[in-house]
Design an enzyme around this catalytic site. Structure first.
Site, PDB file in Angstrom:
ATOM      1  N   LYS A  80     -72.810 -42.025  24.737  1.00 43.11           N
ATOM      2  CA  LYS A  80     -72.064 -41.088  25.573  1.00 43.11           C
ATOM      3  C   LYS A  80     -72.934 -39.881  25.884  1.00 43.11           C
ATOM      4  CE  LYS A  80     -68.159 -37.899  25.457  1.00 43.11           C
ATOM      5  NZ  LYS A  80     -67.001 -37.382  24.700  1.00 43.11           N
ATOM      6  N   PRO A  98     -71.728 -32.473  30.920  1.00 44.83           N
ATOM      7  CA  PRO A  98     -72.733 -33.234  30.181  1.00 44.83           C
ATOM      8  C   PRO A  98     -73.130 -32.512  28.903  1.00 44.83           C
ATOM      9  CG  PRO A  98     -73.806 -31.944  31.872  1.00 44.83           C
ATOM     10  CD  PRO A  98     -72.340 -31.600  31.936  1.00 44.83           C
TER      11      PRO A  98
END
Length: 505
Positions: A80, A98
Site C-alpha cells: 500500500k 500518499p
C-alpha cells in the site's frame, strides 16, 4: 523501592488486538518469569474492519523479527502506497493521500509553499506529481527503484493490505512458539479484589478461573473488563463523526489492475472502502443510519463491487468515540475495547500498535504506580484526539452541496484543535505538528489541498527566490519522481515474484 515484577499477564480476547499484544509481550518481556495467557472463545466472532495499514506497522513487524515476504504470503497481503479519495471534495473529483514527503524543502522553506506560489501563476503541476508514492500508485507500481534514480526525493514509503484474521492466526503461531498459553473458553464472571477493585481473575463457563496481575482487555466493543466491570465511561464523538454502521463483503478481483493503494469513495450517506488483497478485494460501506437504511446500504455496496461477491454482507454497528480512560486499575484496553474511529485513514491497527508500545514503555510492576497510569491515559487521549481531528477534516472540508449528510458536516463546529489548524493553514499555508501527533505535515497537506482548502496566501520567504529558479527546481523534482516510479516493476509482478500466497482453498 520497586514492587515485585508482574508474573501473570492475562489477555482477554483474541483477534488482531489480542494476538498483537501477545506477540509483542512474548518477544519483549519473555523472561521466564512472566507468564502470558490469552483467553478467547471460538464461539465469539471477531470484528475485522481494518485490513489496510499505515507505515508504522512495518516497525512493529520488524521488532518481532518477522520477515516481510513470509508475512505477506501468510496473510494474502499486498503493498500500500496511500489512499485514493474519490468524490470526497465533490462528485467527479479525486485525489490521493500518499505516504512520504512531497518534493523537498528549499532554503528552510516548506516545499508546498513554493508550490502554492507557482500554482497562483499557473506554473505548477498537480501536487501529487511531486510525491513518489502517489505517482507509483497511479502507475500500479511497487518495488525496487533503479539505482540511477535514487535520491532523497525518491525514497519509497509503504504499508500493507492484509487479511486481519490471517494476521491474527499468524501472530498466534508466533506467540505460542514463544510460550504464550492460549485458554479456550467463554468468560462468564469477573472477580475483583474486595480491598481496591483490581481484577483478580476471570471465570470461564467451565468454572475454571484464570488469575492474573495485569489484564489486557481486547474483548471488542463490549469492553468486558474496562467498561462492563470497571465502568471507565465512554466519550461519544457522533456529533462530529455521524457514521454509526458499516456493512462489509469480500469480492473477487475484476479485470482491473492490482492497485497498490486503498480507495475510499464518498457516497450519499457515508463512504465505501476498497482494499485489494492477493485473492480477493475487501469492501465495505461506512454510513450514518440517519440518512440511509441498512438494506439500502447493503444494496448500494453490492452494486458497486469489482467482481462477484464471495460472501453475504456482514453488518457492524458502532459508536465513534473513546473510553474516558484506557487504563483503569490493573486493566489496559486495546483495540475496539478502548474506542473506535472509523477506518477512513487505516488507523485501527495502528491504534492497537501504539497502545502496545505505550504499555511497554510504561510497563508496571505489581505496585501499579498512578503516575505511569495517568501518563498512559494522557498520551492515549492525545493521540486518538489528533487522529479524530484528521478524520473530521475529510468530512468537514467538502463541496458536496445539497446532500444532507455532507451539508451538515460542512457546517458543523469542529474541535478547537482542528479549527486552530485550519485557520492557520487558510491564512498562509502554515501548519505545525503537535506533540506525538501521528500524521505528518505531508499528510495534512495532501488532504487539505486535495479537498481544495487553498490558503489565502503563502509564506513571504518564498519571494526571496526568483520565480524561474523555483519553477526549474519543481520541474526537476517532478521529473526525478516520474523517472523513479517508471523504473519500478508492476505491483502484480513484484507480488508474483517475491511473496505470492498459495491459492485459497
Amino acid at each position: 523501592m520497586s514492587a515485585p515484577p508482574i508474573r501473570q499477564v492475562v489477555i482477554v480476547g483474541g483477534g488482531t488486538a489480542g494476538w498483537m499484544a501477545a506477540a509483542a509481550l512474548s518477544r519483549l518481556i519473555g523472561n521466564g518469569v512472566t507468564q502470558i495467557t490469552l483467553v478467547e472463545s471460538e464461539e465469539i466472532g471477531i470484528v475485522g474492519v481494518g485490513e489496510a495499514t499505515i507505515p508504522p506497522i512495518r516497525q512493529f513487524n520488524e521488532v518481532l523479527g518477522i520477515d516481510e515476504r513470509e508475512f505477506l504470503k501468510a496473510t494474502q497481503g499486498s503493498y500500500k502506497l496511500g489512499i485514493e479519495f474519490v468524490d470526497w471534495t465533490r462528485p467527479g473529483h479525486r485525489y490521493i493521500h500518499p505516504f512520504g514527503p512531497f518534493g523537498a524543502d528549499m532554503n528552510a522553506v516548506k516545499f508546498h509553499q513554493y508550490w502554492l506560489k507557482l500554482r497562483r501563476l499557473g506554473r505548477a503541476a498537480d501536487f501529487a506529481e511531486y510525491n513518489l508514492c502517489a505517482v507509483a500508485a497511479y502507475q500500479n507500481r511497487f518495488g525496487g527503484i533503479s539505482p540511477q534514480f535514487r535520491n532523497p526525493v525518491t525514497q519509497l514509503h509503504w504499508a500493507y493490505h492484509f487479511d486481519a484474521s490471517l494476521y491474527a492466526r499468524f501472530l498466534r503461531r508466533y506467540s505460542e512458539a514463544r510460550g504464550v498459553k492460549r485458554q479456550e473458553g467463554k468468560i462468564t464472571k469477573v472477580h475483583q479484589r474486595s480491598e481496591d477493585g483490581f481484577i483478580e481473575s476471570v471465570e470461564l463457563e467451565s468454572g475454571q478461573r484464570v488469575e492474573g496481575e495485569l489484564f489486557i482487555d481486547c474483548s471488542g466493543f463490549r469492553g468486558l473488563l474496562i467498561e462492563q466491570t470497571l465502568k471507565a465511561g465512554y466519550e461519544d464523538w457522533t456529533h462530529w463523526l455521524p457514521c454509526d454502521r458499516a456493512v462489509a463483503v469480500p469480492c473477487a478481483h475484476g479485470d482491473g489492475a492490482f492497485t497498490p493503494y486503498t480507495r475510499s469513495t464518498a457516497r450519499e450517506a457515508g463512504w465505501q472502502w476498497r482494499i485489494p488483497l492477493q485473492h480477493r478485494i475487501g469492501n465495505g460501506y461506512v454510513y450514518s443510519s440517519q440518512f440511509i437504511s441498512d438494506d439500502e446500504a447493503a444494496a448500494k455496496l453490492m452494486a458497486n463491487l469489482d467482481g462477484e461477491a464471495l460472501a453475504d454482507p456482514r453488518p457492524l454497528r458502532f459508536v465513534t468515540g473513546r473510553r474516558k480512560k484506557a487504563w483503569v486499575k490493573n486493566v489496559v484496553a486495546l483495540g475496539l475495547a478502548s474506542g473506535f474511529l472509523e477506518p477512513l485513514e487505516s488507523t485501527s491497527i495502528h491504534l492497537i500498535q501504539s497502545g502496545i508500545s505505550r504499555l511497554l514503555a510504561l510497563f508496571p510492576d505489581s505496585g501499579f504506580s498512578n503516575v505511569e497510569i495517568d501518563e498512559y491515559n494522557r498520551l492515549t487521549d492525545q493521540q486518538i484526539g489528533f487522529i479524530r481531528d484528521f478524520i473530521i477534516l475529510h468530512y468537514h472540508a467538502n463541496e458536496r452541496e445539497g446532500v444532507p449528510l455532507w451539508d451538515a458536516c460542512r457546517h458543523m463546529d469542529v474541535p478547537e484543535t482542528l479549527a486552530r489548524k485550519l485557520a492557520l493553514f487558510r491564512s498562509k499555508g502554515r501548519l505545525f505538528r503537535y506533540e506525538d501527533e501521528l500524521f505528518a505535515e505531508a499528510s495534512w497537506y495532501a488532504v487539505l489541498l486535495g479537498q481544495n482548502v487553498m490558503p489565502d496566501g503563502y509564506d513571504p520567504l518564498v519571494d526571496a527566490a526568483p520565480v524561474d529558479n523555483i519553477a526549474r527546481a519543481l520541474d526537476e523534482i517532478r521529473a526525478m519522481v516520474r523517472d523513479a516510479a517508471g523504473s519500478m516493476p508492476l505491483h502484480a509482478d513484484f507480488i508474483n515474484q517475491h511473496c505470492r500466497a498459495p491459492e485459497a482453498a
